[in-house]
Design an enzyme around this catalytic site. Structure first.
Site, PDB file in Angstrom:
ATOM      1  NE  ARG A  86      13.908   3.555   3.088  1.00 42.18           N
ATOM      2  CZ  ARG A  86      13.277   4.247   2.149  1.00 42.18           C
ATOM      3  NH1 ARG A  86      11.994   4.083   1.938  1.00 42.18           N
ATOM      4  NH2 ARG A  86      13.928   5.129   1.416  1.00 42.18           N
ATOM      5  CD  GLU A 140      -3.733   0.105   5.012  1.00 38.51           C
ATOM      6  OE1 GLU A 140      -4.966   0.043   4.817  1.00 38.51           O
ATOM      7  OE2 GLU A 140      -2.956   0.633   4.196  1.00 38.51           O
ATOM      8  CG  PHE A 160      -2.243   4.156   6.793  1.00 39.80           C
ATOM      9  CD1 PHE A 160      -3.249   5.113   6.701  1.00 39.80           C
ATOM     10  CD2 PHE A 160      -1.189   4.213   5.888  1.00 39.80           C
ATOM     11  CE1 PHE A 160      -3.206   6.094   5.722  1.00 39.80           C
ATOM     12  CE2 PHE A 160      -1.139   5.187   4.907  1.00 39.80           C
ATOM     13  CZ  PHE A 160      -2.140   6.138   4.825  1.00 39.80           C
ATOM     14  NE  ARG A 170       8.719   5.950   4.854  1.00 39.90           N
ATOM     15  CZ  ARG A 170       8.618   6.269   3.573  1.00 39.90           C
ATOM     16  NH1 ARG A 170       8.984   5.407   2.655  1.00 39.90           N
ATOM     17  NH2 ARG A 170       8.193   7.450   3.197  1.00 39.90           N
TER      18      ARG A 170
HETATM   19  C1  LIG Z   1      -4.919   3.550   3.781  1.00 40.55           C
HETATM   20  C2  LIG Z   1      -3.677   3.774   2.999  1.00 40.55           C
HETATM   21  N1  LIG Z   1      -2.757   2.788   2.936  1.00 40.55           N
HETATM   22  C3  LIG Z   1      -1.601   2.996   2.282  1.00 40.55           C
HETATM   23  C4  LIG Z   1      -1.341   4.181   1.665  1.00 40.55           C
HETATM   24  C5  LIG Z   1      -0.019   4.420   0.964  1.00 40.55           C
HETATM   25  N2  LIG Z   1      -0.206   4.426  -0.464  1.00 40.55           N
HETATM   26  C6  LIG Z   1      -0.382   5.577  -1.159  1.00 40.55           C
HETATM   27  S1  LIG Z   1      -0.671   5.319  -2.775  1.00 40.55           S
HETATM   28  C7  LIG Z   1      -0.499   3.648  -2.592  1.00 40.55           C
HETATM   29  C8  LIG Z   1      -0.648   2.742  -3.770  1.00 40.55           C
HETATM   30  C9  LIG Z   1      -1.968   2.930  -4.368  1.00 40.55           C
HETATM   31  O1  LIG Z   1      -2.054   2.297  -5.582  1.00 40.55           O
HETATM   32  P1  LIG Z   1      -3.106   2.834  -6.638  1.00 40.55           P
HETATM   33  O2  LIG Z   1      -4.414   3.066  -5.964  1.00 40.55           O
HETATM   34  O3  LIG Z   1      -3.104   1.898  -7.755  1.00 40.55           O
HETATM   35  O4  LIG Z   1      -2.509   4.246  -7.001  1.00 40.55           O
HETATM   36  P2  LIG Z   1      -1.959   4.743  -8.409  1.00 40.55           P
HETATM   37  O5  LIG Z   1      -1.220   3.623  -9.063  1.00 40.55           O
HETATM   38  O6  LIG Z   1      -3.152   5.126  -9.202  1.00 40.55           O
HETATM   39  O7  LIG Z   1      -1.100   5.915  -8.092  1.00 40.55           O
HETATM   40  C10 LIG Z   1      -0.251   3.317  -1.262  1.00 40.55           C
HETATM   41  C11 LIG Z   1      -0.094   1.947  -0.763  1.00 40.55           C
HETATM   42  C12 LIG Z   1      -2.336   5.185   1.753  1.00 40.55           C
HETATM   43  N3  LIG Z   1      -2.171   6.393   1.206  1.00 40.55           N
HETATM   44  N4  LIG Z   1      -3.495   4.947   2.407  1.00 40.55           N
END
Ligand SMILES: Cc1ncc(C[n+]2csc(CCOP(=O)(O)OP(=O)(O)O)c2C)c(N)n1
Lengths: 321, 277
Positions: free
Chosen positions: A15, A63, A88, A172
């Site tokens: 990455r 996305e 994704f 990555r």
């Molecule tokens: C469709 C999708 N995009 C990206 C991700 C990667 N991802 C996992 S958790 C996250 C952040 C989510 O933030 P939040 O909903 O606020 O989670 P929390 O802070 O409660 O853990 C991301 C981008 C995913 N799991 N699914």
């Protein structure tokens, strides 16, 4: 295979190489822009935001929106590189990427990280074994899966300047360097890793190219000479080289971190069956979903290791001898 | 709620935090931040509200829980094992090859999990479908769902929001874990979701806002939500990412953290010292 000493900067996570190569490209070309979907930290594009804050766009975990925005930027002559996890990038935004980017004949580069078993601890929900199959059916798209940092750094500029959409499939965290000092990795051209006479192993990606190399070493000990080809460009297919090695060795084994339906193995099968019917064995995931586990565990679970490849090669040779 | 009930729930939350940190720690790290911020809401739901039967995890008239932010599975696993869906030693296999407890929720692997989630944005739609189906079948179960604030970036969340209100799904009670952080940074810097409360109101939900670590406020809001006759309910919870785990609490890096078992032990020791007994 001879492994030359390697320049230090190549031995970083893939990455990092991805992010820094995009920065280098962007220094020369003001049209290069970057988009992320709340995985900038994960995908190594943070350096781009530092260098070019006005040309880097964090969209959040949206996305589909990211792909539409990338398409819009592309109408202005920008060359967007949008990144997210492979699952994704393929499943989640297939229609947006297909229509707003590809069908519209725009110029959007989409990078899917952590493909197949490299999703490891994120588990089955995140384990894309079908992204190549989805992407391969899009007309005129370019699809690459580099197997090391050298080929990634070599291919990215070539992709940037090949007009049209592209899908880039990378890990990555791998720090793999297979082709140090080798400037010859060319988009659309199979990279010959090792010559051989009895059969040809065609592989792609950071997981299976090294396993294929190791399998060839195991076979060598048993007196079997296997050629190893790195088919980093899944589309367009390097028909000429495939046919050349099919004619030369009379037997092909494909290896991919993906379903055996629709990906590298299918691409090779399509070429062989129409142009030069040749015995073929495809190694990869055979009709299963992903699951959680370490990369090592998953390699064994799905038969993606040198031992399985070696055994499959011997089995396949038995069929024709 | 009486003082002794609050104390019991507080004690339970402490135990669940410990079990969750222990499980994630054994696996070398993971989604600690978002697992810690939903401990209280899951504890109050599982120990006071949910109609479930650990001996019959797929009972048709059970209440459902869709953890749409599926990466916080470990907290739910700690609770499911504690209430008897599966043995507690399964927690030690989190994320190991062959485990029945993968980092993201899987309804076919883990007893008590009602929906497979992990691709953000999809769970709430499934919860809408469950609520619709239950109503169609005349079953009075409630569907609960927890989404992340970062998850609110997904367009599908707002498609589900519109549909739930359109279908007048009063049997759907959802929560936003508003810990103000996504993965790449603070929510308002990654992609602003404000005014979050007004958005849910505008989408036609009965919307309340509470401190997501305060059992009294949670109880009050859930009770009101369950009485709402016509609208789906959204409870926006102000929370702290990493809450209760010293090396993660309030840290922007807490989303998916590698950490050693030694760190886990230190966090567990701190939590244990805070315990009443
Ligand atoms: C469709 C999708 N995009 C990206 C991700 C990667 N991802 C996992 S958790 C996250 C952040 C989510 O933030 P939040 O909903 O606020 O989670 P929390 O802070 O409660 O853990 C991301 C981008 C995913 N799991 N699914």
């Amino acid at each position: 295979m001879e492994r030359k000493t390697v320049k230090q900067e190549l031995h970083q996570e893939m990455r990092k190489v991805y992010g820094s190569t995009l920065v280098e490209l962007a220094k020369k070309d003001a049209n290069i822009v970057v988009l992320d979907a709340d995985l900038m930290v994960a995908n190594g594009t943070g350096v781009f935001y530092e260098e070019f804050p006005n040309r880097a766009f964090e969209i959040g975990a949206a996305e589909a929106n990211m792909m539409g925005i990338a398409a819009g930027l592309s109408t202005l002559g920008k060359i967007p590189f949008a990144s997210t996890f492979a699952c994704f990038a393929s499943r989640r935004v297939f229609d947006q990427f297909f229509l707003s980017c590809n069908y519209a004949r725009l110029n959007v580069k989409l990078t899917g990280t952590d493909p197949g078993i490299t999703a490891a601890s994120n588990g089955g929900t995140h384990m894309a074994f079908e992204d190549l199959a989805l992407m391969r059916v899009i007309p005129d798209i370019t699809i690459v899966e580099p197997s090391d940092n050298v080929s990634l750094a070599a291919l990215l500029p070539q992709i940037a300047y090949r007009e049209g959409c592209a899908y880039i499939r990378i890990d990555r965290r791998s720090t793999q360097v297979l082709y140090a000092g080798d400037e010859s990795v060319t988009l659309g051209k199979i990279h010959v890793v090792k010559e051989g006479d009895d059969l040809t192993i065609i592989a792609c990606g950071i997981v299976l190219v090294p396993e294929a190399i190791r399998a060839a070493e195991l076979l060598q000990r048993e007196g079997i000479s296997a050629a190893v080809l790195d088919m980093h460009t899944i589309k367009p297919v390097d028909i000429e080289t495939i046919l050349q090695y099919a004619a030369k060795t009379g037997m092909i084994v494909t290896c991919e971190n993906h379903q055996i339906i629709g990906g590298l193995g299918s691409a090779v099968a399509e070429v062989l069956s129409e142009k030069l019917p040749t015995p073929l064995k495809r190694i990869g995931v055979d009709g299963e979903f992903g699951q959680v586990g370490s990369v090592e565990y998953l390699k064994n679970a799905y038969g993606m290791n040198a031992e399985s490849i070696c055994a499959a090669c011997k089995e396949a040779l038995k069929r024709i001898r | 709620m009486q003082e002794k009930d609050i104390m019991a729930l507080t004690e339970k939350a402490r135990e669940i935090r410990i079990a969750t940190i222990d499980a994630i720690g054994r696996s070398g790290g993971g989604h600690i931040g978002g697992s810690m911020s939903i401990v209280e809401v899951l504890v109050i739901l599982y120990y006071r509200y949910l109609r479930i039967d650990p001996k019959d995890p797929r009972r048709r008239d059970r209440d459902r829980m869709v953890l749409s932010k599926g990466h916080a599975g470990p907290t739910l696993y700690a609770i499911l094992s504690d209430v008897g869906f599966f043995p507690k030693d399964w927690l030690h296999t989190l994320n190991e090859g062959g485990t029945r407890l993968p980092s993201h929720c899987d309804m076919n692997k883990t007893p008590g999990i009602d929906m497979s989630t992990g691709s953000l944005g999809q769970g709430l739609s499934a919860a809408v479908g469950m609520a619709l189906g239950l109503r169609t079948d005349g079953i009075d179960s409630v569907v609960y769902s927890i989404i992340g604030d970062g998850e609110c970036h997904e367009g599908q969340i707002w498609e589900a929001a519109m549909a739930a209100a359109h279908f007048k799904l009063h049997n759907l009670v959802a929560f936003v874990d508003y810990n103000k952080m996504a993965l790449d940074g603070y929510i308002d810097e990654v992609m602003n979701v404000e005014d979050l409360t007004s958005k849910w109101v505008a989408f036609g939900w009965y919307t309340q806002r509470v401190d997501g670590h305060d059992f009294n406020q949670l109880e009050g809001a859930i009770d009101k939500a369950l009485k709402e006759p016509l609208r789906p309910s959204m409870i926006v919870m102000d929370t702290v990412k990493g809450k209760g785990c010293f090396f993660a609490e309030g840290k922007i890096t807490s989303h998916k953290m590698p950490f050693s078992y030694r760190d886990a032990e230190e966090a567990i020791a701190q939590l244990s010292r805070k315990g009443g007994k």
